[in-house]
Design an enzyme around this catalytic site. Structure first.
Site, short mmCIF file in Angstrom:
data_model
loop_
_atom_site.label_atom_id
_atom_site.label_comp_id
_atom_site.label_asym_id
_atom_site.label_seq_id
_atom_site.Cartn_x
_atom_site.Cartn_y
_atom_site.Cartn_z
N ASP A 331 0.84 -1.18 0.00
CA ASP A 331 0.00 0.00 0.00
C ASP A 331 0.89 1.25 0.00
OD1 ASP A 331 -2.78 0.98 0.38
OD2 ASP A 331 -1.93 1.87 2.18
N GLU A 360 1.55 0.41 -4.96
CA GLU A 360 1.04 1.69 -5.46
C GLU A 360 2.18 2.70 -5.45
OE1 GLU A 360 -3.42 2.31 -3.92
OE2 GLU A 360 -1.98 2.19 -2.30
#
Ligand code: CA
Length: 636
Positions: A331, A360
């Protein structure tokens, strides 16, 4: 305020390199080692139960200072199943904290538990092997799923609703007799299930899990499974055993397991155990004492500090070793530094060469506490050749921007230059053209579902049209160069519609009614057709290496725009020495005739139907129906 944590002098003195932080159990005794360089005093509190506030202290065990800022203690008895915390005094202030290296805890993660990990292994765990044999990321297909969503609704027909064990259940069906849960997933043709956070998070009360719902991007204990997914959150053995049972069941069904890991921030900055024990050490703070907040969660992890980096590297290795995890999705990895990710990959791959990594890589405004520290953003992809990044260009090109969700994308009627579509199909991004670094997606837990995003752009469209446009998007995404990824339920036209008729863009703490997978919808003809379409596309992809190329040079040589295609169609020609493939996409509301190059073409995708085995032949020209994709193959 804490800037000296990031100095060379601090790191030289206080970096601990050993592998024995936490509680090492053996039948004859447990050895504890805690890193607390700023502490004046440290002790262990042993408890009978794992419930914070219970007056059931067994006794306190003082710790003695040891090398590099660590404190140690040995308890020469069998502590298996005994709960503990650390009591640490810094500058006259005494705090009681959980062990950052806890492997399991009692309810709500406040007390750690000493654990004989071998005793948590389900039968046959020693024989458990990853089913992932190919080292090529482009051979994978990833399915993003929340543990609770898989089985929270009664229509799942699943017994252990909302639990690890619910996703492990075999042979489950809905009321129409159609397969649900794992039974449905294993038929899709995906290779990996990406589980949204399953480490211990703070936003759901484990004592009353039915009272709230959360995606779980609020970590409390990074090395402990979440208690609300276990059948007994009070007993530290149960969550560990049940999560292993799930991994085992997924492996036995041929699926790899990916964990969604959220090292970039913690739930409550100063309640996080490491920040309690070494005040503020885990989080970035500037010289004015302001916390860096690129994560928008109140704090950013200071991965550039040596003992934070070690903690993250140790944690990922622990999941790979102890739980046989096959991949990690990071994340907001753009908040972590490149060197931390490099060390993770190097150490995990030494033991588990098949494990995959992606995240990400967005650029975020974060205040790193050292100078010249490159971060793991898309733009630094060249420094991380074994790490893949989410391809937001694919997402926004096909379905439209996430920032203005009334704007259409390619599948909802926007005019997109053919060259841009070719770049997407070739996995050729500004930040990388290496297929194994490109995670292609058109929906994930964030933002609207695919169906809902198309509906936002086309409020007049009926459900049949939305289904057709969804399938068109899926065909483009799943046949493109790179690593295909999709949100659970995308193949069932998943929608997060509220009772007032709104499409929810962010359902992170909405009800099970909004978030749960609606398995009863499998009986709807458009849903059935779409599920079969995804199965067909994934098996077609698997059957032809032209869709799974691993080399950028080969991609640009083998994939180009089909010459002489009508302007209204986007058509690609994929060609190697064995075969030629035409893949055409028609987002218009009229069918278009496509002149075909010479030969008899075998059609595998046409008008909402997709299969690996061709279902008719055509030569001369082909009709590419409205709102659909078309794929035909010519063997050489
Ligand atoms: Ca929890």
């Amino acid at each position: 305020m804490y800037a000296d944590y990031s100095t060379d002098a601090f790191e030289e003195k206080y970096t601990y390199y050993g592998n024995d932080l936490g509680a090492a159990w053996s039948p004859n005794g447990t050895f504890f080692r805690l890193w607390a360089p700023t502490a004046d005093e440290a002790a262990i509190c042993l408890y009978r139960s794992g419930t914070a506030g219970q007056q059931d202290l067994i006794r306190r065990v003082p710790m003695t200072p040891d090398r590099n800022g660590t404190w140690i203690a040995s308890v020469p008895e069998n502590l298996n199943g005994v709960y503990y915390t650390y009591l640490v005094s810094v500058n006259g202030n005494t705090v009681e904290a959980c062990d950052p290296y806890a492997v399991t805890t009692g309810v709500n993660g406040k007390r750690a538990m000493v654990c004989d990990l071998e005793s948590t292994n389900p039968a046959g765990w020693e024989q458990d092997r990853s089913p992932i044999l190919s080292p090529n990321y482009t051979d994978y297909a990833i399915y993003e799923l929340h543990i609770r969503d898989a089985s929270s609704l009664a229509c799942s027909g699943i017994k252990h609703r909302g639990k690890f064990l619910g996703l492990a259940e075999a042979g489950t069906k809905n009321r129409s007799g159609l397969p649900t849960g794992l039974e449905h997933i294993k038929k899709l043709g995906i290779t990996h299930i990406h589980l949204m956070p399953v480490y211990d998070y703070g936003s759901v009360d484990e004592a009353n899990p039915g009272k709230s719902y959360n995606w779980g991007y609020d970590p409390e204990n990074f090395n402990v499974p979440e208690g609300s997914y276990s059948t007994n959150p009070y007993d530290g053995f149960v969550r560990v055993r049940e999560m292993k049972q799930l991994v085992q069941a997924l492996h036995q069904n041929g699926l790899g397991v990916i964990l969604d890991v959220v090292y970039n921030h913690v739930y409550h900055t100063f309640d996080f155990s490491m920040n309690q024990i070494v005040p503020g050490y885990f989080s970035r703070e500037n010289s004015q004492g302001i916390l860096s907040n690129g994560s928008c969660c109140g704090n950013d992890t200071a991965s550039e500090r040596s003992m934070v980096q070690k903690y993250i590297v140790d944690s990922v290795n622990y999941w790979a070793d102890e739980y046989h995890i096959d991949g990690f999705r990071f994340d907001l990895v753009g908040l972590l530094d490149v060197s931390t990710i490099q060390k993770i990959i190097a150490t995990v791959r030494k033991k588990h060469p098949h494990v995959m990594f992606y995240g990400e890589g967005w650029n975020l405004n974060t205040q790193v506490t050292k100078e010249n520290v490159p971060l793991a953003v898309q733009g630094n992809a060249w420094m991380l050749p074994e790490f893949a990044f989410f391809n937001d260009t694919m997402r926004d090109t096909l379905r439209g921007s996430v920032f203005d969700y009334h704007l259409p994308g390619f599948v909802s009627g926007a005019r997109v230059p053919k060259e841009s579509l070719l770049q997407c199909f070739q996995g050729r991004m500004s930040w990388s053209n290496d297929p194994k670094q490109i995670v292609n997606y058109i929906s994930c837990h964030d933002n609207h579902t695919l169906h809902d995003r198309i509906a936002e752009a086309l409020p007049q469209a009926d459900e049949e049209e939305l289904a057709k446009r969804s399938r068109l998007a899926a065909a483009f995404n799943l046949l493109s160069t790179g690593i295909p990824f999709f949100q659970a339920g995308e193949e069932m036209l998943r929608s997060k519609k509220t009772l007032s008729g709104r499409y929810l863009e962010n359902s992170y703490r909405s009800s099970d009614r909004i978030n749960g997978i609606k398995w009863n919808r499998l009986k709807e003809p458009e849903v059935q057709k779409t599920v079969l379409y995804y199965q067909g596309l994934l098996s077609l992809r698997k059957g032809h290496e032209l869709f799974r190329m691993t080399d950028a040079g080969m991609v640009s040589q083998c994939i180009r725009l089909l010459p002489n295609a009508p302007e209204e169609l986007t058509a690609f020609l994929l060609e190697n020495e064995k075969e030629a493939i035409i893949a055409a996409f028609n987002p218009g509301i009229c069918g278009i005739n496509l002149p075909l190059p010479e030969g008899t073409w075998q059609v595998c995708v046409d008008n909402g139907r997709a299969e690996c085995d061709p279902f008719f032949c055509v030569s001369g020209e082909a009709m590419v129906e409205a709102l659909s994709a078309f794929v035909a193959i010519l063997e050489k």
